[in-house]
Design an enzyme around this catalytic site. Structure first.
Site, PDB file in Angstrom:
ATOM      1  CG  PHE A 146       0.179   0.557   2.645  1.00 30.17           C
ATOM      2  CD1 PHE A 146       0.205   1.789   2.655  1.00 30.17           C
ATOM      3  CD2 PHE A 146       0.766  -0.474   3.331  1.00 30.17           C
ATOM      4  CE1 PHE A 146       0.958   2.417   4.262  1.00 30.17           C
ATOM      5  CE2 PHE A 146       1.071  -0.290   4.042  1.00 30.17           C
ATOM      6  CZ  PHE A 146       0.964   1.318   4.614  1.00 30.17           C
TER       7      PHE A 146
ATOM      8  CE  LYS B  82      -3.416  -8.726  -4.002  1.00 34.48           C
ATOM      9  NZ  LYS B  82      -3.594  -7.382  -3.311  1.00 34.48           N
TER      10      LYS B  82
ATOM     11  CD  GLU C 282      -5.792  -5.861   0.523  1.00 38.73           C
ATOM     12  OE1 GLU C 282      -4.633  -5.663  -0.286  1.00 38.73           O
ATOM     13  OE2 GLU C 282      -6.094  -7.012   1.305  1.00 38.73           O
ATOM     14  NE  ARG C 283      -4.397  -2.558   4.372  1.00 39.38           N
ATOM     15  CZ  ARG C 283      -5.208  -3.424   4.785  1.00 39.38           C
ATOM     16  NH1 ARG C 283      -6.344  -3.572   4.215  1.00 39.38           N
ATOM     17  NH2 ARG C 283      -4.383  -4.332   5.406  1.00 39.38           N
TER      18      ARG C 283
ATOM     19  CB  SER D 127       5.391  -7.760   5.777  1.00 41.03           C
ATOM     20  OG  SER D 127       4.039  -8.126   5.303  1.00 41.03           O
TER      21      SER D 127
ATOM     22  CB  CYS E  90      10.101  -0.247   2.344  1.00 39.20           C
ATOM     23  SG  CYS E  90      11.037  -0.298   0.991  1.00 39.20           S
TER      24      CYS E  90
ATOM     25  CD  GLU F 199       8.935  -2.688   8.581  1.00 48.72           C
ATOM     26  OE1 GLU F 199       8.094  -3.778   8.362  1.00 48.72           O
ATOM     27  OE2 GLU F 199       9.711  -1.857   7.572  1.00 48.72           O
TER      28      GLU F 199
HETATM   29  P1  NAD Z   1       1.896  -6.701   3.099  1.00 44.28           P
HETATM   30  O1  NAD Z   1       2.695  -8.252   3.239  1.00 44.28           O
HETATM   31  O2  NAD Z   1       0.756  -7.219   3.969  1.00 44.28           O
HETATM   32  O3  NAD Z   1       0.973  -6.540   1.764  1.00 44.28           O
HETATM   33  C1  NAD Z   1       1.478  -6.773   0.620  1.00 44.28           C
HETATM   34  C2  NAD Z   1       0.634  -7.305  -0.817  1.00 44.28           C
HETATM   35  O4  NAD Z   1       0.497  -8.787  -0.433  1.00 44.28           O
HETATM   36  C3  NAD Z   1      -0.375  -6.877  -1.133  1.00 44.28           C
HETATM   37  O5  NAD Z   1      -0.633  -7.020  -2.675  1.00 44.28           O
HETATM   38  C4  NAD Z   1      -1.700  -7.575  -0.142  1.00 44.28           C
HETATM   39  O6  NAD Z   1      -2.910  -7.643  -0.678  1.00 44.28           O
HETATM   40  C5  NAD Z   1      -0.428  -9.315  -0.302  1.00 44.28           C
HETATM   41  N1  NAD Z   1      -1.030  -9.858   1.154  1.00 44.28           N
HETATM   42  C6  NAD Z   1      -1.571  -9.588   2.113  1.00 44.28           C
HETATM   43  N2  NAD Z   1      -1.323 -10.481   3.220  1.00 44.28           N
HETATM   44  C7  NAD Z   1      -1.353 -11.423   2.398  1.00 44.28           C
HETATM   45  C8  NAD Z   1      -1.356 -13.020   2.723  1.00 44.28           C
HETATM   46  N3  NAD Z   1      -1.520 -13.596   3.747  1.00 44.28           N
HETATM   47  N4  NAD Z   1      -1.297 -14.249   1.752  1.00 44.28           N
HETATM   48  C9  NAD Z   1      -0.968 -13.286   0.806  1.00 44.28           C
HETATM   49  N5  NAD Z   1      -1.102 -12.361  -0.037  1.00 44.28           N
HETATM   50  C10 NAD Z   1      -1.111 -10.956   1.094  1.00 44.28           C
HETATM   51  O7  NAD Z   1       2.855  -5.189   3.295  1.00 44.28           O
HETATM   52  P2  NAD Z   1       1.906  -4.298   2.862  1.00 44.28           P
HETATM   53  O8  NAD Z   1       0.727  -3.484   4.773  1.00 44.28           O
HETATM   54  O9  NAD Z   1       0.831  -3.484   2.059  1.00 44.28           O
HETATM   55  O10 NAD Z   1       3.147  -2.785   2.878  1.00 44.28           O
HETATM   56  C11 NAD Z   1       4.407  -2.796   3.941  1.00 44.28           C
HETATM   57  C12 NAD Z   1       5.221  -3.274   4.084  1.00 44.28           C
HETATM   58  O11 NAD Z   1       5.587  -2.918   2.630  1.00 44.28           O
HETATM   59  C13 NAD Z   1       6.471  -2.933   4.808  1.00 44.28           C
HETATM   60  O12 NAD Z   1       6.648  -4.302   6.058  1.00 44.28           O
HETATM   61  C14 NAD Z   1       7.313  -2.486   4.548  1.00 44.28           C
HETATM   62  O13 NAD Z   1       8.686  -2.482   4.529  1.00 44.28           O
HETATM   63  C15 NAD Z   1       7.535  -3.066   2.753  1.00 44.28           C
HETATM   64  N6  NAD Z   1       7.957  -2.477   1.753  1.00 44.28           N
HETATM   65  C16 NAD Z   1       8.987  -2.840   1.132  1.00 44.28           C
HETATM   66  C17 NAD Z   1      10.109  -2.392   0.532  1.00 44.28           C
HETATM   67  C18 NAD Z   1      10.975  -3.010   0.111  1.00 44.28           C
HETATM   68  O14 NAD Z   1      11.645  -2.562  -1.885  1.00 44.28           O
HETATM   69  N7  NAD Z   1      11.617  -3.603   0.601  1.00 44.28           N
HETATM   70  C19 NAD Z   1       9.090  -1.732   0.010  1.00 44.28           C
HETATM   71  C20 NAD Z   1       8.327  -0.634   0.568  1.00 44.28           C
HETATM   72  C21 NAD Z   1       7.058  -1.725   1.202  1.00 44.28           C
END
Ligand code: NAD
Length: 499
Positions: free
Chosen positions: A149, A173, A176-177, A226, A281, A384
């Site tokens: 998101f 994909k 969804e937020r 994450s 991140c 985090e």
């Molecule tokens: P998230 O892991 O909750 O969601 C990321 C994606 O995964 C979304 O599209 C979501 O729909 C999907 N998802 C969520 N739960 C799932 C599940 N159980 N099974 C399958 N798919 C699922 O992350 P977020 O809250 O959207 O983003 C924040 C996180 O992203 C933080 O940890 C941040 O550090 C990380 N991030 C990392 C980078 C990098 O380049 N390393 C860059 C930006 C964000």
């Protein structure tokens, strides 16, 4: 109530699964739209469209594919304000920060205009007697990306621009937020000349993600989000034989040496720790001053700056430094962790727990927090937080500061603030973290370098954007060719003409 769609084969398509998620306005806590959550069947439909369109796109020469990117850059610039507004409305970040989100994606699109150069192969003349050898990079076919998101414009573009420039079809994909900007980007790519079916957006949650992971036609998956989900996607995607790269969470340390310019270091920490409400991140979430005197001077500089931070909705324009966090659950989690810091003995120097914004009491605003005397065993150090919370861990020596950053399970970014070139050089060489800043707090590499962490911040080998992206989205084919001698011996040497 707006009902959002998927974007399939050149058209907005309503969801058919019957499942929806609420898209919130984080500033007000109100539901502003419903986003459809795709079923496996809807995902499979997108894959069919992509598979049908991709060979034609791969056959378009790279220069023409690059021209679509060129036009797309123009359209992003044309619609910058509109994109930033839509992004802020769903994410909550300020308008200048939202425009920066689009801009950092746009820069990767610009880089992808160099696709003809990047895709040029290798050639060895006379590798053996009468034998030439050449390697070419060919697209994978149907590729997919799952994005977080916090950068709803930048990260999708980091994935789909190189994938498509290489001749692949791409299924996105998004989170969804905040799904509106990804839908707008898909429309703009088609306005730029992309054939339908090459970039599609399938909105959804775990069900759509699992369908991507298991679909046999999808060749590669890019994921950013994450760490627990990154690990899951990497494992399941790889075991299904796909090429997978996953970028996870972070806990970025900034080391402040006694000789650092303390005003500069404090200003840097304010932007890197609290910008975008800490939801980056590459945010700095741990400050590591070296020596108690350095720590005292730093805290003294930080406190008034933090107390002056302006928190509010993006609609307040330039009067706001950062906006709300993304969901009520995120806010509650941040406040729970802050409480754990207090309970575990850290000193809460700036306490934002009672922050409330008049007129926006139901929004997900979180006041800025500063902790001092944080130790390695505390949850606020290990986890985090992804909120406006900066932890100070005091180190007595440079080696202790270095070890702290090295021992942490995450390894996305880090920074050192010093005037000493030798310390900076030693730090850059020895640290086991992927992106390093020297007097630069958020060292996000530019488009023509690559982006990626180490340790639990990444699963996979190649980084995002830069030359690595062209490797990730292509396969190498190497041809060894021998042409028996023949025609030239008795050959015709006048210009051939049709008989
Ligand atoms: P998230 O892991 O909750 O969601 C990321 C994606 O995964 C979304 O599209 C979501 O729909 C999907 N998802 C969520 N739960 C799932 C599940 N159980 N099974 C399958 N798919 C699922 O992350 P977020 O809250 O959207 O983003 C924040 C996180 O992203 C933080 O940890 C941040 O550090 C990380 N991030 C990392 C980078 C990098 O380049 N390393 C860059 C930006 C964000």
């Amino acid at each position: 109530m707006t009902e959002l769609t998927h974007y399939l084969n050149g058209a907005h398509v309503k969801g058919t699964s019957g499942r929806f998620a609420d898209v919130m306005n984080p500033a007000t806590g109100e539901v502003q739209a419903k986003v459809p959550l795709a079923s496996a069947a809807e995902l499979a439909q997108a894959v069919d469209y992509a598979a049908a369109a991709q060979p034609g796109w791969a056959a378009v020469n790279p220069q023409r594919r690059a021209r679509v990117m060129m036009k797309f850059v123009d359209l992003l610039n044309r619609d910058m304000d509109k994109l930033a507004e839509a992004l802020s409305r769903e994410h909550g970040k300020t308008l200048p920060d939202a425009a920066g989100d689009v801009q950092r994606g746009l820069e990767v699109v610009e880089y992808c205009i160099g696709a003809p150069q990047m895709l040029k192969g290798e050639y060895t003349d006379s590798a053996g007697p009468g034998i030439d050898m050449y390697s070419m990079r060919q697209p994978l076919g149907v590729t997919a990306g799952i994005t977080p998101f916090n950068f709803p414009a930048m990260i999708p573009m980091w994935m789909f621009a190189p994938a498509i420039a290489c001749g692949n079809a791409f299924i996105l994909k998004p989170s969804e937020r905040d799904p509106s900007v990804p839908l707008m980007l898909a429309e703009l790519m088609e306005e730029a000349g992309l054939p339908k079916g090459i970039l599609q957006v399938v909105n959804g949650d775990k069900e759509a993600v699992d369908a991507i992971l298991d679909h046999p036609v999808i060749q590669s998956i890019g994921f950013v989000g994450s760490t627990p989900i990154a690990e899951y996607i990497y494992g399941r995607g790889c075991s299904n034989g796909k090429r997978v790269q996953c970028f996870g969470g972070a806990k970025n340390h900034m080391i402040i040496m006694p000789d650092a310019d303390m005003d500069q270091a404090a200003d840097a920490l304010i932007g890197a720790g609290y910008g975008a409400a800490g939801e980056r991140c590459m945010a700095i979430s741990v400050a590591v001053p070296v020596g108690d005197e350095t720590a005292d001077r730093l805290i003294e500089k930080l406190v008034p700056r933090i107390e002056k931070l302006k928190v509010g909705p993006y609609t307040a324009g330039n009067d706001v430094d950062y906006g709300p966090v993304v969901t009520k659950a995120a806010k509650e989690n941040i406040l729970r962790l802050v409480q754990s810091g207090v309970d575990q003995g850290a000193k809460l120097v700036v306490d934002g727990r009672n922050f409330s914004l008049q007129g926006y009491e139901d929004g997900y605003f979180v006041g800025a927090h500063l902790f001092d005397h944080v130790t390695k065993d505390m949850d606020i150090y290990k986890t985090e937080i992804f909120g406006p919370v900066l932890s100070t861990v005091r180190a007595q020596t440079y080696e202790e500061a270095l070890s702290l950053a090295m021992d942490h399970e995450y390894g996305n970014g880090t920074a050192i603030f010093t005037r000493d070139g030798d310390a900076a050089r030693d730090f850059a060489n020895r640290i086991n973290i992927g992106m390093v800043g020297i007097n630069v707090p958020i060292p996000v590499p530019l488009a023509y370098h690559t982006f990626g962490g180490w340790k639990k911040s990444v699963f996979g080998d190649l980084n995002q954007h830069g030359p690595d992206a062209f490797k990730f989205y292509t396969r190498t084919k190497t041809v060894t060719a021998r042409w028996p001698s023949g025609i030239k011996e008795g050959g015709e040497f006048s210009i051939p003409v049709m008989e």
